[in-house]
Design an enzyme around this catalytic site. Structure first.
Site, PDB file in Angstrom:
ATOM      1  N   GLY A  44       0.783  -1.232   0.000  1.00 14.48           N
ATOM      2  CA  GLY A  44       0.000   0.000   0.000  1.00 14.48           C
ATOM      3  C   GLY A  44       0.812   1.277   0.000  1.00 14.48           C
ATOM      4  O   GLY A  44       1.957   1.326  -0.444  1.00 14.48           O
ATOM      5  N   GLY A 118     -11.496  -4.663  -5.332  1.00 13.95           N
ATOM      6  CA  GLY A 118     -12.592  -5.286  -4.601  1.00 13.95           C
ATOM      7  C   GLY A 118     -13.635  -4.284  -4.166  1.00 13.95           C
ATOM      8  O   GLY A 118     -13.381  -3.081  -4.055  1.00 13.95           O
ATOM      9  N   GLY A 181       2.241  20.484   7.702  1.00 17.77           N
ATOM     10  CA  GLY A 181       2.228  19.285   8.532  1.00 17.77           C
ATOM     11  C   GLY A 181       3.400  18.387   8.191  1.00 17.77           C
ATOM     12  O   GLY A 181       4.376  18.808   7.555  1.00 17.77           O
ATOM     13  N   ASP A 306      -5.821   4.049   7.706  1.00 16.23           N
ATOM     14  CA  ASP A 306      -6.192   5.415   7.339  1.00 16.23           C
ATOM     15  C   ASP A 306      -7.675   5.570   7.027  1.00 16.23           C
ATOM     16  O   ASP A 306      -8.179   6.686   6.950  1.00 16.23           O
ATOM     17  CB  ASP A 306      -5.388   5.864   6.112  1.00 16.23           C
ATOM     18  CG  ASP A 306      -3.928   6.150   6.444  1.00 16.23           C
ATOM     19  OD1 ASP A 306      -3.542   5.991   7.616  1.00 16.23           O
ATOM     20  OD2 ASP A 306      -3.172   6.527   5.525  1.00 16.23           O
ATOM     21  N   HIS A 439      27.427   6.300  27.374  1.00 17.45           N
ATOM     22  CA  HIS A 439      28.052   7.584  27.056  1.00 17.45           C
ATOM     23  C   HIS A 439      29.168   7.382  26.042  1.00 17.45           C
ATOM     24  O   HIS A 439      29.982   6.479  26.210  1.00 17.45           O
ATOM     25  CB  HIS A 439      28.628   8.207  28.330  1.00 17.45           C
ATOM     26  CG  HIS A 439      29.400   9.465  28.085  1.00 17.45           C
ATOM     27  ND1 HIS A 439      28.776  10.665  27.830  1.00 17.45           N
ATOM     28  CD2 HIS A 439      30.741   9.709  28.038  1.00 17.45           C
ATOM     29  CE1 HIS A 439      29.701  11.600  27.651  1.00 17.45           C
ATOM     30  NE2 HIS A 439      30.901  11.043  27.778  1.00 17.45           N
TER      31      HIS A 439
END
Length: 462
Positions: A44, A118, A181, A306, A439
């Site tokens: 996708g 589909g 955005g 979405d 560190h």
């Protein structure tokens, strides 16, 4: 419509993007029979037109910037320009490798993959390629597409969407980006590194307006330093073609000439003409409405990604798809806390966050109950080595847990994993302060910020 009545799948999934294929993989893993229907390519938007290609472009942009700045590190290098065809080859090779791996993964889980457009034909079936696919449960996962504004025509040449920008065969001299955005900011960052004069037009008061205001201001400061222009509180009023490009107008009377206009005002759901409303699925402005378990009002239909009005992020789609699969398999998944989802804008600098903003915390708990702390990356050795500026901001409920972590700087997206644990496990500053961070690393900055919030700062002023 042909109907093979002998085959009824446990789950039929319409859409093979992040939410759809995650649901398919997890459902198959749990022993359910799965059919996955996808009209385009498996993976996708995220894999082919979103997350992966944009981050490949951003990495190419990072390499360009590092080459230009190499002398600052004592490295002799010459920046000769951008080979856009070479950039696209690199990007497409990344996509192709992941696409091949995903195809193999779906096949290995014995998911029946059906390529074709589909449509929901009943509350328990999907029609595709002249065939009716029956399922005990249907999962809608048809995703989203770039949005435009009424009267604003995207022609794919001078007025383009993010889909077009990812395949653009030229580097424009100048560009206007409509929308500040995540999508707009990331393309602004890429194009500036490629030598484009960029102006962002944003109707709201800040860039990345969904982030904590402090993060927005830090990004704006960094963009000014990079020479990226932006117009805030500027509503788009129109675009016209000029001899060489476009002229963009705003309601406050500003006109900006550029080679092209990128429309980056967000993405809208793909649901029109797919039979959802006809089969009783409750909708709102094109989105499918769901509860916290991703159930629609129709007992045999769920929806993810979405297509539903939750955060439009691939990892949210993954989580929603997994949740649906586990629920259908009889497990008891926990609803998603969307505030606990990490959010990253992969610009230069990166903006990363998890939890809630200071403004939201004040709204929920009251100003007197909210404590904040800012830790400047200037005090972090690895950030100094990387020559990045930025800040980590913590939002805490007084005498309680850290409810927001907001970070701006190079590679901050890589630090958001620990920030996610801090928020989701409701950690107290003193508990994080006990952890020893390596560190020099940038993750140390998170530790130092919590040391300071716990009242025992080390490499930070009291």
């Amino acid at each position: 419509m042909a109907n093979d009545a002998s085959t009824v799948f446990d789950v039929v999934i319409l859409g093979g993007g992040s939410g759809g294929y995650a649901a398919a993989l997890r459902a198959a893993q749990l022993g359910l029979s799965v059919a996955l229907v996808e009209k385009g390519e498996l993976g996708g938007t995220c894999l082919h037109r979103g997350c992966i290609p944009t981050k490949a472009l951003l990495h190419a942009a990072e390499i360009a910037d590092e080459t230009k700045e190499a002398a600052e590190f004592g490295v002799l290098a010459t920046f000769q320009g951008i080979d856009i065809n070479g950039v696209h080859k690199y990007k497409d090779d990344v996509i192709a490798g992941l696409y091949k791996g995903l195809q193999g993964l779906v096949a290995s889980r014995k998911v029946t993959f059906i390529q074709g457009e589909g449509k929901l034909s009943s509350q328990t079936s999907v029609d595709v390629n002249g065939q009716r696919i029956e399922g005990r449960h249907i999962v809608l996962a048809t995703g989203s597409v770039p949005k435009s504004l009424p009267g604003l025509t995207i022609d794919g040449d001078r007025v383009i969407s993010s889909d077009h920008a990812l395949k653009l065969d030229r580097i424009p001299k100048s560009a206007v980006i409509l929308g500040g955005g995540v999508i707009g900011v990331e393309f602004a960052s890429v194009w500036k590194s490629f030598g484009v004069e960029v102006t962002i037009v944003e109707a709201l008061p800040h860039l990345v307006p969904l982030e904590d205001e402090n993060s927005s201001k830090l990004l704006e400061r960094a963009f000014r330093k990079r020479g990226i222009k932006f117009e805030l509180k500027a509503r788009f009023s129109g675009v016209e073609y000029t001899e060489t490009g476009v002229r963009v107008s705003t309601e406050n009377g500003k006109q900006i000439d550029a080679d092209l206009l990128l429309v980056a005002i967000g993405r809208g759901p793909v649901s029109a003409g797919l039979g959802y409303e006809e089969n009783g699925v409750a909708m709102d402005r094109g989105y499918v409405l769901v509860d916290e378990y991703m159930r629609t009002n129709v007992p045999t239909i769920s929806a993810v990604g979405d297509l539903v009005p939750t955060l439009q992020l691939a990892h949210v789609g993954f989580a929603e798809g997994i949740l649906v699969a586990e629920r259908l398999a009889g497990l008891k998944p926990v609803p998603i806390d969307y505030d606990g989802v990490p959010r990253v804008t992969y610009s230069n600098p990166e903006v990363a966050s998890v939890g809630i903003s200071e403004a939201k915390a004040v709204e929920l708990y009251g100003k007197e109950k909210v404590v904040t702390l800012k830790y400047n990356l200037a005090g972090n050795g690895k950030s100094k080595i990387l020559k990045t500026a930025g800040e980590i901001k913590l939002v805490q409920v007084k005498d309680g847990a850290v409810v927001g972590v907001h970070m701006v700087g190079a590679r901050m997206g890589e630090q958001v994993g620990e920030a996610q644990l801090i928020y989701n496990w409701e950690a107290l500053p003193a508990e994080v302060a006990q952890l020893i961070h390596a560190h020099p690393t940038q993750s140390e900055a998170l530790g130092e910020a919590h040391l300071a919030l716990a009242g025992k700062p080390l490499h930070a002023h009291d």
